[in-house]
Design an enzyme around this catalytic site. Structure first.
Site, short mmCIF file in Angstrom:
data_model
loop_
_atom_site.label_atom_id
_atom_site.label_comp_id
_atom_site.label_asym_id
_atom_site.label_seq_id
_atom_site.Cartn_x
_atom_site.Cartn_y
_atom_site.Cartn_z
N LYS A 1 -33.20 -17.50 24.91
CA LYS A 1 -34.15 -18.04 23.99
C LYS A 1 -33.87 -19.17 23.31
CE LYS A 1 -36.32 -13.44 23.13
NZ LYS A 1 -36.42 -12.21 22.21
N GLN B 1 -33.84 -9.75 16.88
CA GLN B 1 -33.89 -9.20 18.14
C GLN B 1 -33.62 -7.44 18.10
OE1 GLN B 1 -34.18 -10.90 21.02
NE2 GLN B 1 -34.04 -9.01 22.27
N ASP C 1 -42.47 -13.41 16.47
CA ASP C 1 -42.69 -11.90 17.48
C ASP C 1 -44.00 -11.26 17.25
OD1 ASP C 1 -40.46 -11.44 19.00
OD2 ASP C 1 -39.33 -10.99 17.45
N1 GUN Z 1 -36.37 -6.72 22.34
C1 GUN Z 1 -37.18 -6.44 23.25
N2 GUN Z 1 -38.20 -7.41 23.26
C2 GUN Z 1 -38.18 -8.07 22.46
C3 GUN Z 1 -39.01 -9.29 21.66
O1 GUN Z 1 -39.91 -9.48 22.38
N3 GUN Z 1 -38.66 -9.39 20.58
C4 GUN Z 1 -37.71 -9.00 19.74
N4 GUN Z 1 -37.26 -9.61 18.47
N5 GUN Z 1 -36.80 -7.82 20.32
C5 GUN Z 1 -37.01 -7.71 21.69
#
Ligand code: GUN
Length: 290
Positions: free
Chosen positions: A52, A96, A119
């Site tokens: 990311k 995350q 998110d």
């Molecule tokens: N863990 C797995 N997929 C995601 C996501 O799209 N965002 C976040 N913050 N954590 C994740």
């Protein structure tokens, strides 16, 4: 059969975002900025967050990565979120998931300012999604919609089956596919661990989104000829012959599915790349104001 290549579709999204950040730069404006918080050192989470941050750099976005130990107190994490909520230079906040067991995920998600919730996990934004209002669409379902759009996959009036009901993928995906949007207007069935006759339900599907996290779950005998197959699985499976000691496996038996499907996303190189494209688009949206 069409391979829905995430590299191609994500590159198109990122090229547009790069043009936007270059225009901002030329105008002497501040860049969009994503703050990511990573708690602990789960290998998969490390990889996703690193990717990311790298993609932010590639598209001209600013980013900050805040690392916290696995045993960090919940209050410390909440204080960091409160600080970022107030920071005018931070547009998007991402914590995350999953978080260590002693931290309540819902409390953390609800602590994020909905205007910075890139998110799209905050209940306010989920509510807005359900009501068809302008919001942040969770990055993976958003990425899938962008993928369908890029490859001109017709969805209107189609039977879509979503396997998995997580807050991150399955549930928002089912809402989007049933919504009155360009890549929606499907008749949606959402399946989960208690679903009976899953094979028969899948055989009636024109579009299947497999998001349950079980490698090779969707086999050829469950797929109607000509169906569109979207594989969200990214399970690490031990493999001594692989450089890292594991391989990423999707939820779809790829070879069997290829013999039946009209279009399919590969793993890796499919939905995963689109998730990041969705996140970047959300961060630009947060910068511009919802
Ligand atoms: N863990 C797995 N997929 C995601 C996501 O799209 N965002 C976040 N913050 N954590 C994740």
């Amino acid at each position: 059969m069409l391979v829905l290549d995430g590299k191609i579709a994500a590159a198109a999204v990122k090229a547009t975002l790069l043009e936007q950040t270059q225009a901002l730069k030329a105008a002497g404006k501040r860049m969009p900025h994503l703050a990511a918080i990573l708690v602990g050192n789960n290998g998969a989470s490390e990889t996703y967050v690193a990717s990311k941050v790298k993609n932010c750099e590639e598209t001209g976005f600013g980013s900050s990565l805040y690392r916290m130990d696995a045993d960090v107190e919940e209050a410390v994490l909440l204080a960091k979120i409160a600080e970022l909520n107030q920071d005018p230079n931070c547009d998007g906040i991402l914590v995350q998931l999953p978080l260590p067991k002693h931290i309540k995920e819902s409390k953390v998600i609800e602590a994020i300012d909905p205007a910075k919730d890139v998110d799209g996990f905050h209940p306010v934004n989920v509510g807005r999604l359900v009501q068809g209002l302008n919001t942040f669409i969770p990055a993976t379902p958003y990425g899938i919609i962008l993928m369908l759009e890029h490859f001109n996959i017709e969805t209107k009036g189609k039977n879509a089956v979503v396997i998995g009901r997580s807050n991150i993928v399955g549930r928002p995906m089912s809402i989007l596919l049933s919504s009155n949007i360009a890549q929606g207007n499907c008749t949606v069935t959402i399946c989960h661990s208690h679903t009976k006759n899953l094979k028969d339900i899948c055989l009636g599907a024109d579009i299947i989104v497999a998001a349950l996290g079980v490698p090779n779950f969707l086999t050829g005998d469950m797929i109607k000829p000509g169906a569109v197959i979207i594989d969200v699985g990214i399970t690490r499976v031990e493999d001594a012959t692989a450089k890292k000691g594991f391989r990423i496996k999707g939820d779809v038996h790829y070879e069997e599915a290829c013999a039946k499907a009209s279009a399919i996303t590969p793993v890796p190189g499919g939905v995963g790349l689109m998730t990041i494209a969705g996140l970047l688009k959300n961060t630009m949206k947060a910068y511009q104001g919802l």
